[in-house]
Structures are given as C-alpha cells and as structure tokens.
Design a protein around this motif. Structure first.
Motif, PDB file in Angstrom:
ATOM      1  N   THR A 128       2.390   2.567   4.113  1.00  0.00           N
ATOM      2  CA  THR A 128       1.494   3.192   4.441  1.00  0.00           C
ATOM      3  C   THR A 128       0.967   3.844   3.260  1.00  0.00           C
ATOM      4  OG1 THR A 128       2.713   3.638   6.696  1.00  0.00           O
ATOM      5  CG2 THR A 128       1.272   5.479   5.789  1.00  0.00           C
ATOM      6  N   ALA A 129      -0.312   3.810   3.030  1.00  0.00           N
ATOM      7  CA  ALA A 129      -0.926   4.226   1.904  1.00  0.00           C
ATOM      8  C   ALA A 129      -1.103   5.757   2.143  1.00  0.00           C
ATOM      9  CB  ALA A 129      -2.348   3.715   1.937  1.00  0.00           C
ATOM     10  N   GLN A 130      -1.111   6.420   0.728  1.00  0.00           N
ATOM     11  CA  GLN A 130      -1.225   7.938   0.936  1.00  0.00           C
ATOM     12  C   GLN A 130      -2.816   8.236   1.383  1.00  0.00           C
ATOM     13  OE1 GLN A 130      -1.091   9.829  -3.125  1.00  0.00           O
ATOM     14  NE2 GLN A 130      -1.839  11.767  -2.368  1.00  0.00           N
ATOM     15  N   PHE A 180       0.879  -1.345   0.160  1.00  0.00           N
ATOM     16  CA  PHE A 180       0.291   0.173   0.066  1.00  0.00           C
ATOM     17  C   PHE A 180       0.890   1.287   0.005  1.00  0.00           C
ATOM     18  CE2 PHE A 180      -4.138  -1.742   2.027  1.00  0.00           C
ATOM     19  CZ  PHE A 180      -4.350  -2.368   1.260  1.00  0.00           C
ATOM     20  N   ASP A 181       2.000   1.147   0.136  1.00  0.00           N
ATOM     21  CA  ASP A 181       2.890   2.391   0.275  1.00  0.00           C
ATOM     22  C   ASP A 181       2.905   3.475  -0.624  1.00  0.00           C
ATOM     23  OD1 ASP A 181       4.653   3.177   2.305  1.00  0.00           O
ATOM     24  OD2 ASP A 181       6.583   2.857   0.786  1.00  0.00           O
ATOM     25  N   ASN A 182       2.511   4.637   0.154  1.00  0.00           N
ATOM     26  CA  ASN A 182       2.137   5.845  -0.792  1.00  0.00           C
ATOM     27  C   ASN A 182       1.217   5.675  -2.174  1.00  0.00           C
ATOM     28  OD1 ASN A 182       3.075   8.553  -1.034  1.00  0.00           O
ATOM     29  ND2 ASN A 182       4.167   8.156  -2.708  1.00  0.00           N
ATOM     30  N   GLN A 190      -2.368   7.962   5.311  1.00  0.00           N
ATOM     31  CA  GLN A 190      -2.065   9.255   5.850  1.00  0.00           C
ATOM     32  C   GLN A 190      -3.771   9.870   5.623  1.00  0.00           C
ATOM     33  OE1 GLN A 190       0.806  11.794   3.450  1.00  0.00           O
ATOM     34  NE2 GLN A 190       1.480   9.712   2.599  1.00  0.00           N
ATOM     35  N   PHE A 191      -4.381   9.455   4.857  1.00  0.00           N
ATOM     36  CA  PHE A 191      -5.737  10.372   4.774  1.00  0.00           C
ATOM     37  C   PHE A 191      -6.733   9.023   4.678  1.00  0.00           C
ATOM     38  CE2 PHE A 191      -2.998  13.140   2.923  1.00  0.00           C
ATOM     39  CZ  PHE A 191      -2.906  14.186   3.869  1.00  0.00           C
ATOM     40  N   THR A 192      -7.941   9.371   4.939  1.00  0.00           N
ATOM     41  CA  THR A 192      -9.034   8.272   4.878  1.00  0.00           C
ATOM     42  C   THR A 192     -10.402   8.679   4.657  1.00  0.00           C
ATOM     43  OG1 THR A 192      -8.288   7.149   6.712  1.00  0.00           O
ATOM     44  CG2 THR A 192     -10.290   6.353   6.113  1.00  0.00           C
TER      45      THR A 192
END
Length: 206
Positions: free
Chosen positions: A36-38, A14-16, A59-61
């Motif tokens: 970590t997903a964007q 999921f990174d970025n 970072q955002f959901t």
C-alpha cells in the motif's frame, strides 16, 4: 521515498512510498504492484481520482499535470486530489517549475488542455510567425532568433502585466501593430485558440 513508475513489465513494491505513475493513460491497469503506497501521484491525462483509488492501494491520491517545460525546470504543474498531501506534492513539483493547486478535477482537465497541450499550440504560433517574416523577406535563421527573443521577453512581461494592457501598450493608432492585430482577428486566431482548448478538454472527458 518517491518512486517514479514507468516500467510495467515487473512487479513493484509500493509499500509506504509516494509513487508517480507516468505510463500512458490506457495502460495503467497493466501495472503490477505489491503493498500500500503512502500516495499515488498520477501524471496520466483524463484518468479520474475514483479510477485511481479503485485500482491502486494507497492512503492518498493526487493527479498532476506538468508540461514539456519540466525538462528545463520551467513547468507549470497543476494539481488536485487529497489535500492531506497537498504541501508535499507542491514541494515535489516546485522542483521542476511552479505549481497551481486546483479545486476540482474538471479544472485540472481544462489545465491539461491549456498548459499540458499548450507547448504545441505555442510552437505552431512560433513557426507561423517565422513563416510570416520569411514570406516578407527575412532569412529563416534570423526569423527564428528574433521570434525566440520575442517569446523570451514576452514570458517575463506577461507575469506582471495584464494581456489587454500589454497589447494596448504597443498598439498605436493606425500603426503596424493595429494592422497585424486586425489581421489576426479577421482570420479567427482568437476563436481558434478557444476551440483548441475546448477540443483538447473534450478528449479528457472520454
């Protein structure tokens, strides 16, 4: 980069990335992921932002609720979540129709009960109107064609005309529309529609 997640049998990176979660609501905790997903954009009915933030690293959901018309790029998609990603989310979902950004998760759950489930409600009404025409003597194939045309034309009209004004425009005194409309009211169609949205909304709160 946008990744649509639907396979829970393998570990995803999921990174970025902007990741769309499109699994059933009761199975998202089986998702295996690294990085970590964007952003996480969830299309799961009823799964709250807090639950998503606690499970996924992002970072955002955002929560999104398109409907069946996405398959023909005519969805009305409702959105709620971190406003930092609001414009990106709107651009993404405008590619399958139109979007409405809502202020609260409660409103999105109501929209789920209205527009998410709505195609099923309208399919029932379509079928029932056809049944009524057949009962009075119209061939089924013709009834379907006429009702299809009715829905198509109504969809355009209702974009710019308030439903009460549209109704008054076709309801002449003691006419056919007045008789049919009265029958709908007498048989509780308005109340049934209200209860349909209420019942579907309550499921999102469980």
């Amino acid at each position: 980069e946008v990744e649509v997640f639907s396979d829970k049998t393998k570990t995803h990176n999921f990174d970025n990335k902007i990741v769309l979660i499109v699994v059933k609501p009761n199975s998202y905790k089986h998702i295996k992921f690294d990085g970590t997903a964007q952003a996480i954009i969830s299309l799961m009915a009823g799964v709250k932002l807090k639950e998503l933030k606690n499970f996924f690293k992002a970072q955002f959901t955002i929560r999104a609720m398109p409907n069946l018309a996405a398959s023909v790029k005519k969805s009305i998609t409702t959105l709620v979540g971190d406003e930092v990603l609001k414009q990106k989310a709107i651009i993404l979902f405008n590619s399958i129709g139109s979007t409405v950004w809502l202020n609260t998760q409660k409103e999105l759950d109501i929209a789920t009960a209205l527009s998410g489930s709505g195609p099923a409600y309208l399919a029932l009404i379509h079928e029932a109107l056809c049944d009524g025409a057949v009962k009075q003597g119209m061939k089924r194939a013709d009834a379907i064609k006429v009702t299809n045309g009715l829905f198509k034309g109504f969809g355009v009209l209702i974009e710019n005309i308030h439903p009460a004004i549209l109704k008054d425009g076709v309801m002449s005194p003691a006419g056919t529309t007045a008789a049919g409309y009265s029958a709908l009211e007498e048989n509780g169609v308005r109340f049934a529609c209200i209860k349909a949205v209420e019942s579907a909304f309550q499921v999102t709160q469980k």
